[in-house]
Design a protein around this motif. Structure first.
Motif, PDB file in Angstrom:
ATOM      1  N   SER A  48      -7.147 -11.900  38.176  1.00 11.91           N
ATOM      2  CA  SER A  48      -6.232 -10.962  38.810  1.00 11.91           C
ATOM      3  C   SER A  48      -6.654 -10.965  40.273  1.00 11.91           C
ATOM      4  CB  SER A  48      -6.380  -9.562  38.211  1.00 11.91           C
ATOM      5  OG  SER A  48      -5.739  -8.635  39.082  1.00 11.91           O
TER       6      SER A  48
ATOM      7  N   SER B 208       1.095 -11.638  39.458  1.00 13.09           N
ATOM      8  CA  SER B 208       0.107 -10.646  39.026  1.00 13.09           C
ATOM      9  C   SER B 208      -0.871 -11.333  38.076  1.00 13.09           C
ATOM     10  CB  SER B 208       0.778  -9.457  38.309  1.00 13.09           C
ATOM     11  OG  SER B 208       1.268  -9.865  37.048  1.00 13.09           O
ATOM     12  N   GLY B 209      -1.961 -10.649  37.803  1.00 14.86           N
ATOM     13  CA  GLY B 209      -2.909 -11.172  36.826  1.00 14.86           C
ATOM     14  C   GLY B 209      -2.281 -11.254  35.443  1.00 14.86           C
TER      15      GLY B 209
ATOM     16  N   ASP C 132     -11.347 -15.169  31.779  1.00 13.57           N
ATOM     17  CA  ASP C 132     -10.913 -14.191  32.786  1.00 13.57           C
ATOM     18  C   ASP C 132     -12.135 -13.886  33.648  1.00 13.57           C
ATOM     19  OD1 ASP C 132     -10.127 -11.946  34.240  1.00 13.57           O
ATOM     20  OD2 ASP C 132      -8.981 -11.071  32.584  1.00 13.57           O
TER      21      ASP C 132
ATOM     22  N   LEU D  46      -9.699  -2.062  40.933  1.00  9.28           N
ATOM     23  CA  LEU D  46     -11.042  -2.417  41.385  1.00  9.28           C
ATOM     24  C   LEU D  46     -10.951  -3.523  42.427  1.00  9.28           C
ATOM     25  CD1 LEU D  46     -12.115  -5.345  39.612  1.00  9.28           C
ATOM     26  CD2 LEU D  46     -11.215  -3.747  37.926  1.00  9.28           C
TER      27      LEU D  46
ATOM     28  N   LYS E 292      -7.450  -7.911  42.689  1.00  7.69           N
ATOM     29  CA  LYS E 292      -8.746  -7.251  42.768  1.00  7.69           C
ATOM     30  C   LYS E 292      -9.554  -7.794  43.956  1.00  7.69           C
ATOM     31  CE  LYS E 292      -7.048  -5.364  39.109  1.00  7.69           C
ATOM     32  NZ  LYS E 292      -7.276  -5.802  37.761  1.00  7.69           N
TER      33      LYS E 292
ATOM     34  N   ASN F 112     -13.874  -5.773  30.898  1.00  7.89           N
ATOM     35  CA  ASN F 112     -13.295  -4.544  31.435  1.00  7.89           C
ATOM     36  C   ASN F 112     -12.940  -3.609  30.279  1.00  7.89           C
ATOM     37  OD1 ASN F 112     -11.807  -2.639  32.822  1.00  7.89           O
ATOM     38  ND2 ASN F 112     -10.350  -4.075  33.700  1.00  7.89           N
TER      39      ASN F 112
ATOM     40  N   PHE G 173     -13.803 -10.023  37.165  1.00  6.46           N
ATOM     41  CA  PHE G 173     -14.913  -9.143  37.550  1.00  6.46           C
ATOM     42  C   PHE G 173     -15.999  -9.888  38.324  1.00  6.46           C
ATOM     43  CE2 PHE G 173     -15.056  -4.956  34.970  1.00  6.46           C
ATOM     44  CZ  PHE G 173     -13.699  -4.768  35.153  1.00  6.46           C
TER      45      PHE G 173
ATOM     46  N   GLU H  39     -13.709 -12.965  28.472  1.00  2.00           N
ATOM     47  CA  GLU H  39     -13.630 -12.166  29.701  1.00  2.00           C
ATOM     48  C   GLU H  39     -15.046 -11.681  29.958  1.00  2.00           C
ATOM     49  OE1 GLU H  39     -10.609  -9.016  29.556  1.00  2.00           O
ATOM     50  OE2 GLU H  39     -11.919  -7.771  30.790  1.00  2.00           O
TER      51      GLU H  39
ATOM     52  N   TYR I  54      -9.199  -7.008  28.600  1.00  2.50           N
ATOM     53  CA  TYR I  54      -8.454  -6.159  29.525  1.00  2.50           C
ATOM     54  C   TYR I  54      -7.238  -5.580  28.792  1.00  2.50           C
ATOM     55  CZ  TYR I  54      -5.206  -4.806  33.140  1.00  2.50           C
ATOM     56  OH  TYR I  54      -4.301  -4.104  33.891  1.00  2.50           O
TER      57      TYR I  54
ATOM     58  N   MET J 190      -9.003 -17.613  34.758  1.00  6.12           N
ATOM     59  CA  MET J 190      -7.915 -16.706  35.123  1.00  6.12           C
ATOM     60  C   MET J 190      -8.446 -15.640  36.069  1.00  6.12           C
ATOM     61  SD  MET J 190      -6.087 -13.755  33.056  1.00  6.12           S
ATOM     62  CE  MET J 190      -6.254 -12.566  34.369  1.00  6.12           C
TER      63      MET J 190
ATOM     64  N   MET K 260      -0.495  -7.486  44.896  1.00  8.75           N
ATOM     65  CA  MET K 260      -0.672  -7.898  43.505  1.00  8.75           C
ATOM     66  C   MET K 260      -0.631  -9.425  43.444  1.00  8.75           C
ATOM     67  SD  MET K 260      -0.428  -4.956  41.519  1.00  8.75           S
ATOM     68  CE  MET K 260      -0.376  -5.810  39.957  1.00  8.75           C
ATOM     69  N   GLY K 261      -1.450  -9.981  42.574  1.00 11.30           N
ATOM     70  CA  GLY K 261      -1.416 -11.429  42.394  1.00 11.30           C
ATOM     71  C   GLY K 261      -2.269 -11.855  41.221  1.00 11.30           C
TER      72      GLY K 261
HETATM   73  C1  LIG Z   1      -6.544  -6.042  36.594  1.00 11.62           C
HETATM   74  C2  LIG Z   1      -6.969  -7.033  35.579  1.00 11.62           C
HETATM   75  C3  LIG Z   1      -6.046  -7.897  34.964  1.00 11.62           C
HETATM   76  C4  LIG Z   1      -4.555  -7.796  35.218  1.00 11.62           C
HETATM   77  O1  LIG Z   1      -4.196  -8.103  36.528  1.00 11.62           O
HETATM   78  P1  LIG Z   1      -2.927  -7.452  37.283  1.00 11.62           P
HETATM   79  O2  LIG Z   1      -3.015  -8.084  38.624  1.00 11.62           O
HETATM   80  O3  LIG Z   1      -3.094  -5.972  37.262  1.00 11.62           O
HETATM   81  O4  LIG Z   1      -1.712  -7.866  36.529  1.00 11.62           O
HETATM   82  C5  LIG Z   1      -6.532  -8.838  34.069  1.00 11.62           C
HETATM   83  N1  LIG Z   1      -7.837  -8.917  33.759  1.00 11.62           N
HETATM   84  C6  LIG Z   1      -8.754  -8.104  34.325  1.00 11.62           C
HETATM   85  C7  LIG Z   1     -10.189  -8.254  33.947  1.00 11.62           C
HETATM   86  C8  LIG Z   1      -8.357  -7.131  35.243  1.00 11.62           C
HETATM   87  O5  LIG Z   1      -9.270  -6.313  35.780  1.00 11.62           O
END
Ligand SMILES: *Cc1c(COP(=O)(O)O)cnc(C)c1O
Length: 371
Positions: A192, A74-75, A170, A325, A195, A145, A173, A141, A99, A190, A204-205
């Motif tokens: 997620s 997951s992210g 991150d 998203l 998305k 978000n 987006f 980031e 986030y 980084m 999930m990743g």
């Molecule tokens: C969704 C998200 C994460 C976390 O990722 P998961 O896959 O939900 O664990 C981290 N940073 C941002 C900007 C995100 O939108």
């Protein structure tokens, strides 16, 4: 090679034994040893490495122009691996609009282990004022978000270089289609991959991509294999499959989001639209300089407060009222109520993930929901 070609080929190769054009899913957890006890294929046990994960990591590294990538389940697992790889007592400078899942992770799981400040990371003076002898990382980031704040990546890199700090970005987006932080000097990107990379809201990743293989990266690799927050071979397969269409999907997302943002900005019931592709965005100039597209998540605030905002999410017909998203389907959500009690998100704010439906249908849906 151009990014469309990389997306299709860097995570795929013709299978040696079957000549299958698409790499098969390797479910085996273990790999045969030779007479000397070694591993002819390089694989020993799937927590350490698996052919589908290797393929995924190859394409991820190439898309971000990095030296190497590590894929996670997951992210949040990807973010956590960076935190776990740092020396205890390290201080991290974090964005005030980080986030919420990672902000909560730091506050609840790393309190007493790491130190952190949540500040305006785009304000050079504020960042410099927060650097301490034990600071190790500036976490950014951008776009953020859910407020879509922009951080000047080069500025963060310049400050970091003076103080021997790492910059982790991150890039969820933006995706590498809209922004390539490693090329601007960031150390680690980084994602997620739940998305845009996955793109269909069905897996999930997470991923980390490094500009260079250094000591921190070795530690992150250790956290990945020892901690075991790895994606399954099936998840790796489907993510690699989705990535093949990422460049074309992003074009559609970016196109739709720009038009929807412009529509909302002119709507009499909308107080404010937060989208880096609008000239009214306070950091529009920075976004234009460091992005090749403005992404496809936007937030907007409704006049009349929380009640009016909640009425809109209940009246939409094409948009689904849901968090997350990056999927082909459009989503809308009342953001503050999902972020928990310590949220700084305005209560009249709705966050939209603009999907790949026809833009006319999306505009018509919000028009009727706000009528
Ligand atoms: C969704 C998200 C994460 C976390 O990722 P998961 O896959 O939900 O664990 C981290 N940073 C941002 C900007 C995100 O939108």
């Amino acid at each position: 090679m151009k990014i469309e070609t990389i997306a299709i080929h860097a995570g795929n190769h013709i299978d040696e034994t079957s000549k299958a054009v698409i790499q098969p899913i390797v479910m085996s957890t273990t790999f045969e040893r030779n007479h000397e006890g070694g591993y002819d294929s390089g694989y020993s046990y799937s927590r350490a490495a698996n052919p589908n994960r290797t393929a995924l990591e190859n394409v991820l590294a190439k898309l971000e122009n990095g030296a190497e990538a590590a894929a996670f389940s997951s992210g949040n697992a990807a973010g956590m691996s960076v935190f776990q790889a740092l020396e205890p007592g390290t201080h991290i400078i974090c964005p005030d609009d980080m986030y919420h899942g990672l902000r909560n992770q730091l506050k609840m799981l790393f309190a007493g282990i790491l130190e952190f400040d949540f500040i305006d990371v785009n304000d050079a003076d504020v960042v410099k004022a927060h650097i301490k002898p034990n600071t190790g990382v500036i976490w950014i980031e951008t776009p953020s978000n859910p407020l879509l704040k922009i951080t000047d990546i080069k500025q963060a890199v310049t400050i970091a270089a003076k103080h021997n700090l790492k910059v982790v970005c991150d890039n969820t987006f933006a995706t590498p289609l809209c922004q390539q932080p490693l090329a601007l000097g960031a150390d680690i990107v980084m994602h997620s991959t739940t998305k845009y990379f996955g793109g269909h809201s069905d897996l999930m990743g997470g991923a980390l991509i490094t500009r260079e293989k250094n000591e921190l990266w070795e530690k992150i690799r250790n956290v990945q294999t020892m901690g075991g927050a790895i994606p399954s071979p099936t998840d790796c397969y489907f993510l690699t499959r989705s990535i093949k269409t990422l460049p074309y999907r992003m074009r559609g997302h970016v196109h739709n989001a720009q038009l929807l943002a412009e529509y909302l900005e002119n709507h009499p019931r909308v107080e404010k639209v937060m989208f880096p592709g609008l000239q009214s965005h306070p950091q529009y100039a920075i976004a234009k300089a460091q992005m090749t597209g403005f992404g496809a998540v936007l937030s907007f605030c409704l006049k009349g407060g929380e009640e009016e905002a909640k009425k809109v999410v209940n009246a939409v017909k094409i948009f689904a009222q849901a968090t997350s998203l990056g999927g082909v389907e459009s989503l809308i959500e009342h953001r503050a109520s999902i972020e928990g009690p310590d949220t700084k998100t305005p209560f009249n704010l709705l966050r939209v993930s603009v999907g790949l439906e026809h833009i006319d249908d999306l505009i018509a849906d919000l028009q009727q929901a706000m009528a």
